[in-house]
Scaffold this motif. Structure first.
Motif, PDB file in Angstrom:
ATOM      1  N   VAL A 116       1.592  29.469  12.298  1.00  0.00           N
ATOM      2  CA  VAL A 116       2.415  28.946  11.215  1.00  0.00           C
ATOM      3  C   VAL A 116       2.736  27.495  11.539  1.00  0.00           C
ATOM      4  N   LEU A 142      -1.062  29.792   8.381  1.00  0.00           N
ATOM      5  CA  LEU A 142      -0.232  29.506   7.216  1.00  0.00           C
ATOM      6  C   LEU A 142       0.324  28.108   7.427  1.00  0.00           C
ATOM      7  N   LEU A 177       6.884  33.645   4.235  1.00  0.00           N
ATOM      8  CA  LEU A 177       6.985  34.203   5.584  1.00  0.00           C
ATOM      9  C   LEU A 177       7.127  35.718   5.547  1.00  0.00           C
ATOM     10  N   CYS A 193       4.182  29.020  16.219  1.00  0.00           N
ATOM     11  CA  CYS A 193       4.779  28.271  15.124  1.00  0.00           C
ATOM     12  C   CYS A 193       5.271  26.921  15.613  1.00  0.00           C
ATOM     13  N   VAL A 203      11.226  31.687  11.020  1.00  0.00           N
ATOM     14  CA  VAL A 203      10.213  32.513  11.678  1.00  0.00           C
ATOM     15  C   VAL A 203      10.847  33.320  12.806  1.00  0.00           C
TER      16      VAL A 203
END
Length: 324
Positions: A116, A142, A177, A193, A203
């Motif tokens: 992420v 993502l 998310l 992340c 997150v």
């Protein structure tokens, strides 16, 4: 492991490429063509721009290329001058002093990854994708940003096809998310992340029920401690720090950090951000219990208490013994 001799050299700026609105990618090479130290995905370097102007940037090139390092710098209009200096004064052919590399965001082996990234947080993630792909792991990315034009390295991500979801906020809204992380932990999956604080906080909240060691984050800004309304910050207390190698015992005042105190005593230590985000001043703890206030160490590393970041962390008791 902390307290090591870091590579430091003056490197030459090679290429300068605008890879997104406000994002400048630079390559750095040794002036004599010498090899640079090896690094692994997640590593960063300290870029010493001038007195009191030192910044950390993630390496986002190819770790196999020992003759070139690449970093990407987001120009921050409200910043403290580091990004403006890079964008305006680091010309091709010019020189800049660097230190490192250092890695507190290492990619661990796993059969499956969820990456992420938010904005410039794509920089440490980019070489991780290549490593995961080379290892044959199952992975997805993502990647969110304000606008498509503001998101760096989208062209380099295209060959990965459907593994990458590029989500400009002005087109699709915030990153989903909940959909990406689901309601239950995904088996054999590590989550990496990097991005702005609110994204990392979200997150971390989504992964609160996942197994320990599943989530790995890297912060560009210090973690903001939770404070309830009208809560007064705790009063600081002085404590002793014993420098084992130097044979000295110092008193850390309530209004000073361990780093301040050690430097004032003439002991040379490496440091950079002074905010607990870069890891440069990580120091081995030989005795005592640190009061961890950094944004680098994992929960497991904090619980072990074997190292601390002396620029922000303090002592939970009256005495610390450090390997200095």
């Amino acid at each position: 492991m902390s307290s090591y001799e870091a590579y430091e050299a003056e490197l030459v700026v090679g290429t300068r490429d605008l890879v997104a609105d406000g994002v400048l990618a630079l390559t750095l090479r040794h002036p004599l063509g010498e090899e640079l130290p090896g690094w692994e995905p997640g590593a960063h370097i300290d870029v010493i721009l001038g007195p009191g102007l030192e910044r950390q940037y993630s390496l986002c090139g190819n770790p196999a290329d020992r003759h070139e390092w690449r970093v990407a710098v987001l120009r921050e209009p409200g910043g403290r001058g580091g990004s403006a200096h890079v964008h305006e004064q680091l010309e091709a052919g010019g020189k800049v002093r660097v230190r490192g590399p250092r890695n507190h965001f290492a990619l661990l082996p796993s059969p499956r990854y969820l990456f992420v990234a938010g904005g410039i947080g794509i920089t440490p993630i980019l070489p991780m994708l290549a490593a995961a792909e080379a290892a044959g792991a199952d992975w997805t990315l993502l990647y969110g940003g304000r606008t498509r034009d503001s998101m760096a390295f989208t062209k380099e991500l295209r060959p990965y096809g459907g593994r990458v979801r590029v989500v400009p906020q002005d087109e699709y809204g915030l990153l989903d998310l909940a959909g990406a992380l689901g309601g239950t932990p995904q088996p054999d999956t590590l989550v990496y992340c990097c991005g702005p604080g609110p994204l990392l906080d979200a997150v971390e909240e989504r992964c609160a029920g996942w197994p320990s060691g599943t989530l790995h984050v890297e912060r560009f800004q210090p973690r903001i401690p939770e404070v309830t309304a009208n809560q007064e910050p705790p009063a600081e207390a002085e404590f002793e720090v014993v420098l084992e190698r130097s044979g000295r015992t110092l008193t850390v005042p309530a209004d000073a950090t361990v780093l301040d105190t050690v430097r004032a005593a003439g002991v040379e230590v490496l440091y950079s951000c002074t905010e607990g985000t870069c890891g440069t001043c990580e120091t081995d703890v030989l005795d005592g219990t640190p009061d961890h206030r950094d944004s680098v160490l994992t929960d497991e590393e904090r619980a072990a208490g074997e190292t601390m970041l002396i620029c922000v962390s303090r002592c939970l008791g009256k005495r610390l013994v450090l390997d200095l």
